[in-house]
Design a protein around this motif. Structure first.
Motif, mmCIF file in Angstrom:
data_model
loop_
_atom_site.group_PDB
_atom_site.id
_atom_site.type_symbol
_atom_site.label_atom_id
_atom_site.label_comp_id
_atom_site.label_asym_id
_atom_site.label_seq_id
_atom_site.Cartn_x
_atom_site.Cartn_y
_atom_site.Cartn_z
ATOM 1 N N VAL A 56 1.874 8.924 -1.369
ATOM 2 C CA VAL A 56 1.671 8.988 -2.825
ATOM 3 C C VAL A 56 2.818 8.276 -3.543
ATOM 4 O O VAL A 56 2.604 7.449 -4.430
ATOM 5 N N SER A 57 4.038 8.595 -3.150
ATOM 6 C CA SER A 57 5.198 7.959 -3.783
ATOM 7 C C SER A 57 5.208 6.456 -3.520
ATOM 8 O O SER A 57 5.525 5.665 -4.409
ATOM 9 N N ALA B 183 8.152 0.470 0.670
ATOM 10 C CA ALA B 183 8.099 1.630 -0.229
ATOM 11 C C ALA B 183 7.907 2.910 0.571
ATOM 12 O O ALA B 183 8.517 3.946 0.284
ATOM 13 N N TYR B 184 7.045 2.830 1.594
ATOM 14 C CA TYR B 184 6.801 4.014 2.426
ATOM 15 C C TYR B 184 8.042 4.380 3.227
ATOM 16 O O TYR B 184 8.395 5.557 3.358
ATOM 17 N N ARG B 185 8.708 3.374 3.765
ATOM 18 C CA ARG B 185 9.910 3.626 4.569
ATOM 19 C C ARG B 185 10.966 4.358 3.754
ATOM 20 O O ARG B 185 11.669 5.240 4.266
ATOM 21 N N ILE B 186 11.075 4.001 2.490
ATOM 22 C CA ILE B 186 12.107 4.611 1.650
ATOM 23 C C ILE B 186 11.652 5.960 1.105
ATOM 24 O O ILE B 186 12.395 6.933 1.137
ATOM 25 N N GLU C 85 2.842 4.751 -5.814
ATOM 26 C CA GLU C 85 3.387 4.666 -7.174
ATOM 27 C C GLU C 85 4.428 3.557 -7.272
ATOM 28 O O GLU C 85 4.445 2.776 -8.225
ATOM 29 N N VAL C 86 5.294 3.507 -6.275
ATOM 30 C CA VAL C 86 6.349 2.494 -6.279
ATOM 31 C C VAL C 86 5.745 1.093 -6.184
ATOM 32 O O VAL C 86 6.121 0.182 -6.927
ATOM 33 N N ALA C 87 4.790 0.926 -5.256
ATOM 34 C CA ALA C 87 4.188 -0.393 -5.075
ATOM 35 C C ALA C 87 3.445 -0.833 -6.334
ATOM 36 O O ALA C 87 3.517 -2.001 -6.741
ATOM 37 N N GLN C 88 2.741 0.085 -6.946
ATOM 38 C CA GLN C 88 2.022 -0.275 -8.174
ATOM 39 C C GLN C 88 2.998 -0.667 -9.276
ATOM 40 O O GLN C 88 2.818 -1.684 -9.949
#
Lengths: 198, 259
Positions: free
Chosen positions: A55-56, A47-50, A59-62
């Motif tokens: 913060v984003s 998620a971080y790589r993308i 949100e994506v992981a959650q």
């Protein structure tokens, strides 16, 4: 409803992901906790790589893990590992978020610096093994012809459509698609040769 | 132009773009229709999926923040308690959806909705007061183009112009209630159903229990559930049968309540 975890937490920890997913699909929150602990770092990393933002990425992981919890019954072992299933959900959510935000120019994080600052500790041999596998895959990807690797990375990690990639690289859309296919075929072939699970 | 043999397909390159999620929405729709009936492309998708899957593990490792895990686990525990409180019925998923109109002959093929984590709101069974998922189809309506006193008719924006020529959608607002009507609108792709979403200011789209299709003439109506108070946009997406809690596709139409 009866007790969900007659095995106890210790017994659950010995179960494979696929067995935990069966329990998760029945509403076993402890099984979810274990699935989360096993795959949270990989999911957050992707998620971080993308997204390029903590913060984003959170949100994506959650969003992705709640989808795993709420839709665990949809997981089918015959179609791949739990990890790949989860990462597929993370990828979809991350790309959706990226396209909504339309922030391609401001979200790139330097992977090397990021790795140094935030490297997840090797808590277990399993995690160390996963890191080794990730390194092997990066090596396979790096060995692809640069024009093929480029279009794959622009699509998968940056969320660009093939028409956007064609505009960026000033090549026909058909060439973009062709490079994607050739690159994926080579990657798959090299995965088999090197023993990376397919 | 060369003649394609039984083992080839002119859209094979598109299968790779599809797996990498790089197809624009309008092309995605048409390719999925093609994929449902093309064994060559199904085989490519099946074979190349593993190469795409490993891309996700190739990234540098970053530790997930502990607070994130605590937050997610708290939500899951709360929902698990809700499931328990709802009783044994909550342990059962929603009834299986009807088979798609076009069956995929190769059972190894990985349908898009599974690969992308297509959603079925199992939790909804427990929270029936919130999500009583049903298919609400009212076809043959003549709402389009007609209004009743006190009703505003708002033309929805068609966000995927390649979807169908002449497709129209209209939002009818009476007081705080809304109804969507459709004309010359395409049926949802095989294995999918249209779902209505409500979006307030600065918020993510909220799912509704309004799942619908259109009739063979492309017309139909669906009531927008609940009050429109605080709702700024009404969206429609094509979701896996049974609906989703989070949109899995970009909206097909968007209607502003403030127009």
């Amino acid at each position: 409803m009866g007790r969900l975890n007659p095995l106890g937490d210790h017994g659950l920890r010995s179960l494979a992901d696929e067995e935990l997913m069966v329990r998760l699909a029945r509403g076993d929150a402890t099984a979810f906790d274990l699935i989360y602990e096993r795959h949270a770092d990989a999911a957050f990393s992707l998620a971080y790589r993308i997204s390029g933002s903590r913060v984003s990425a959170e949100e994506v992981a959650q969003d992705a893990f709640l989808a795993v919890w709420r839709n665990g019954a949809r997981y089918e072992p015959s179609r791949g590992s739990v990890r790949n299933w989860i990462l597929g959900i993370v990828h979809n959510r991350a790309i959706d978020a990226l396209r909504r935000a339309v922030r391609h120019e401001s979200r790139r994080a330097g992977d090397e610096g990021l790795a140094e600052r935030l490297m997840a500790p090797d808590r277990t041999d399993v995690e160390a093994g996963r890191r080794q596998e990730a390194g092997e895959v990066r090596g396979l990807l790096a060995d692809l012809p640069s024009d093929q690797r480029r279009v794959i990375e622009l699509a998968y990690f940056a969320g660009f459509t093939h028409t956007q990639i064609a505009d960026m690289l000033a090549i026909p859309v058909g060439t973009v698609k062709g490079r994607m296919r050739l690159g994926l075929e080579k990657l798959r072939s090299r995965m088999e040769l090197s023993g990376v699970p397919t | 132009m060369s003649t394609l043999g039984p083992q080839d397909c002119e859209k094979r390159d598109t299968a790779s773009a599809y797996l990498l999620r790089s197809l624009p929405e309008n092309e995605l729709y048409s390719f999925e229709v093609h994929l449902a009936g093309c064994e060559v492309c199904q085989r490519d998708v099946e074979e190349l999926a593993s190469a795409v899957d490993v891309l996700g593990i190739s990234v540098p490792a970053v530790a997930a923040p502990p607070a994130l895990g605590e937050r997610i686990k708290a939500i899951v525990r709360a929902e698990a308690e809700l499931l328990q409180a709802a009783g044994p019925q909550a342990d059962h998923a929603l009834p299986p959806p009807p088979p798609p109109r076009r069956q995929v002959r190769d059972s190894r093929w990985r349908p898009r909705q599974s690969r992308w984590g297509g959603l079925r709101p199992r939790i909804a069974v427990a929270a029936t007061a919130v999500f009583a998922v049903l298919v609400g189809v009212a076809v043959g309506s003549s709402l389009l183009g007609s209004t009743t006193p006190g009703t505003r008719a708002i033309s929805a924006d068609i966000l995927q112009p390649g979807l169908a020529q002449n497709a129209r959608a209209t939002l009818h607002i009476t007081g705080e209630s809304g109804t969507l009507s459709f004309a010359d609108f395409p049926s949802p792709p095989a294995g999918r159903v249209y779902e209505v979403w409500l979006e307030g200011a600065g918020s993510h789209p909220r799912p509704t229990d309004a799942l619908f299709s259109v009739n063979s003439q492309g017309s139909g109506t669906v009531a927008v559930p609940g009050s429109l108070r605080g709702v700024r946009e009404i969206l429609v997406t094509a979701e896996p049968l049974g609906g989703s809690l989070v949109p899995t596709r970009s909206p097909i139409i968007s209607a502003s309540t403030e127009t």
